[in-house]
Design a protein around this motif. Sequence first.
Motif, short mmCIF file in Angstrom:
data_model
loop_
_atom_site.label_atom_id
_atom_site.label_comp_id
_atom_site.label_asym_id
_atom_site.label_seq_id
_atom_site.Cartn_x
_atom_site.Cartn_y
_atom_site.Cartn_z
N PRO A 1 31.84 -24.33 -34.12
CA PRO A 1 31.12 -23.51 -33.13
C PRO A 1 31.39 -24.00 -31.71
CG PRO A 1 29.69 -24.01 -34.99
CD PRO A 1 30.96 -24.82 -35.18
N GLY A 2 31.66 -23.08 -30.81
CA GLY A 2 31.92 -23.44 -29.42
C GLY A 2 33.38 -23.68 -29.11
N SER A 3 34.26 -23.74 -30.14
CA SER A 3 35.67 -24.02 -29.87
C SER A 3 36.41 -22.77 -29.39
CB SER A 3 36.35 -24.61 -31.10
OG SER A 3 36.28 -23.72 -32.20
N VAL A 4 35.84 -21.60 -29.62
CA VAL A 4 36.40 -20.35 -29.10
C VAL A 4 35.31 -19.67 -28.28
CG1 VAL A 4 37.25 -18.04 -29.74
CG2 VAL A 4 37.92 -20.04 -31.10
N SER A 5 35.64 -19.18 -27.08
CA SER A 5 34.65 -18.45 -26.29
C SER A 5 34.77 -16.97 -26.59
CB SER A 5 34.90 -18.67 -24.79
OG SER A 5 34.82 -20.04 -24.51
N PRO A 6 33.66 -16.31 -26.95
CA PRO A 6 33.72 -14.88 -27.23
C PRO A 6 34.30 -14.13 -26.03
CG PRO A 6 31.58 -15.77 -27.84
CD PRO A 6 32.30 -16.86 -27.10
N ALA A 7 35.29 -13.27 -26.31
CA ALA A 7 35.92 -12.51 -25.22
C ALA A 7 35.96 -11.04 -25.62
CB ALA A 7 37.33 -13.03 -24.97
N ALA A 8 35.42 -10.19 -24.77
CA ALA A 8 35.40 -8.76 -25.06
C ALA A 8 36.82 -8.21 -25.03
CB ALA A 8 34.52 -8.03 -24.04
N LYS A 9 37.19 -7.43 -26.03
CA LYS A 9 38.49 -6.76 -26.09
C LYS A 9 38.33 -5.65 -27.12
CE LYS A 9 43.40 -7.35 -26.51
NZ LYS A 9 44.55 -8.18 -26.82
N ARG B 1 41.02 -11.75 -33.39
CA ARG B 1 41.76 -10.85 -32.49
C ARG B 1 43.00 -11.56 -31.95
NH1 ARG B 1 42.03 -5.73 -32.61
NH2 ARG B 1 44.22 -6.22 -32.51
N GLN B 2 42.83 -12.83 -31.57
CA GLN B 2 43.97 -13.60 -31.04
C GLN B 2 45.09 -13.68 -32.07
OE1 GLN B 2 42.29 -17.39 -29.90
NE2 GLN B 2 41.05 -16.51 -28.26
N VAL B 3 44.70 -13.97 -33.33
CA VAL B 3 45.72 -14.10 -34.38
C VAL B 3 46.34 -12.74 -34.68
CG1 VAL B 3 46.17 -14.77 -36.77
CG2 VAL B 3 44.55 -16.09 -35.39
N ALA B 4 45.51 -11.70 -34.76
CA ALA B 4 46.01 -10.36 -35.10
C ALA B 4 46.99 -9.87 -34.04
CB ALA B 4 44.84 -9.39 -35.25
N ASP B 5 46.68 -10.14 -32.77
CA ASP B 5 47.59 -9.70 -31.70
C ASP B 5 48.94 -10.41 -31.83
OD1 ASP B 5 45.70 -8.02 -30.76
OD2 ASP B 5 45.05 -9.27 -29.08
N GLN B 6 48.89 -11.64 -32.32
CA GLN B 6 50.11 -12.42 -32.48
C GLN B 6 50.95 -11.90 -33.66
OE1 GLN B 6 49.26 -16.64 -32.80
NE2 GLN B 6 51.33 -17.01 -33.54
#
Lengths: 327, 250
Positions: free
Chosen positions: A159-167, A27-32
Amino acid sequence: MPNVLAFAEARGGELRKVALEAVTAARQVADQVGGEVHAVLVGPAGVAAKAATLAQYGADVVLVAEHAGFANYAPETTAALVADRVKGGDYRAVIFSASQQGKDLAPRTAARLGCAIATDVTSFSVGGDAVIVTHPGYTGKVVQTLKLVGTPVVLSLRPGSVSPAAKAGAGRTEQVAADPSGARVQVTETILGDSKKLDLGEAPIIISGGRGLKAAEHFKLVEDLAAAFGNAAVGATRAVTDEGWRPHSDQIGQTGRLVSPELYVAVGISGAIQHLAGMRTSKCIVAINKDKEAPIFKVADYGIVGDVFEVVPALTAAVQQARQSSH
Amino acid sequence: MKIAVCIKRVPEMDVNFKIAASGKGVDEAGLKWDMSDFDGYAVEAALQLTEKLGAGEVHVISLGGDVVQETLRKALSMGAAKAVQLKCDAVPYDAFAIAAALAAELKAGGYDLIMFGKMSIDGANGVTQFVVAELLGLPLVHACSKLEIAGGKGTARREIEGGGELVAFPLPAVVSIDEGIARPRYPSLKGIMAAKKKPLEVRPAQLGEVRLTVEKMELPPARAAGRIIGEGAGAVPELVKLLQTEAKVL
């Protein structure tokens, strides 16, 4: 617009936490880059019900492949399914977790696609011409900044390097036909231990034992302390797994698991450099050892010099009491 | 049973590394070098397979400058029959570039099994074996902690979080090896003497395209110096208090 594909790892029809990490990163990459997140969900019949969860974390499209043969991991069929989708679309990046499954599936997919891959990635940034990532190397003793050119690129995230974030994403589902029964490599059985037992990579607290425990049966002290915390996994040093006191899968260190829990309690561990390589990134380290010169004390936030057979039971009782009084 | 094992020469890891002046690698001054840990397990597992079957031989292959001959000789002294150096000045970081050279060498070798360590201990990527398998069109099983070969078929165990997977696959195949399968033997004096007479062939490496490069290498942030809060069980209340109030993990 280029899209981003995320692989949403499921086991036994249930999403793993790393699936949400991969979708969040996508999601972070796609938004970018201004594209959509497409998540791939593979499992036995019924796994499609998990698509809604992936949409909550940002999936615009969930590609669902259901087949009874996906009750076990199907490496060749799954890699082919992901690669075919990527070849048939416009994707900037394909994101996996560097879980045990992702360490197999991500390079398999990159090999099929013939595109650049970075594994066990701890941070990333996607530019127009290149993707820049960080990747620990030399048993965690160095951090490498890597540059990947070409499109798409494959990344597997530690694993653990990104925290799941609801969006919320659009969450449209598409069925994908796939049948793993003819594949050359067949996982014939998945053996799971105690399902209540936390995995070393996922536990917020790890209690780890070393040679100072003197015998396999004394690991009960470590297990009791883990049980007192409640959300702890048990680890071991290489000396211990080589002795056969614990299985090899419990080994933390240079050639074993690399962990970074909130709390790491080292019981009877001297702190050989090979062991430190596996746990030095833990947020808080506690060491209990009878030798005050032991190297573990150099990295421990809190050290107690003393006999583990005396200190650990006292700590177990104190932790039990602290948790009871806080409830 | 003809087995090829691809091995890498890496620095021994039991040191605190310094970063080289280039900022893109480790300072190699004073480092000791050896076969990458997982590759050592792969060589041992390969030797044990041929010994158990009482037939076949193990070949070892490494990419790099002439220094890799020392690592190849070590594998020969452990019991491998033949070694091949794929010569290049510098080993590229991109697994695709390495795999192209390995696949070109392995293609005509008639190997039943091509083995790797699950990853190199320095680069820690674990990709090369996948690209080799793809280029050769062979099935691959990654990170085997157990491996058995019988009747032209293989079975393996892979470790997963909280358990394991049992895997069946046909030969020829590529397999990569995890820890726990076998401790590598120490070369005997007899083995070391015999290795000097075994063939070590040198060919130029046919490297593939590079799309993954190291831009920078750094040391991770240092940990603050540790502190000892007390001795014996009497220090436990203080520890619990710190875990609650300072570290906030309890």
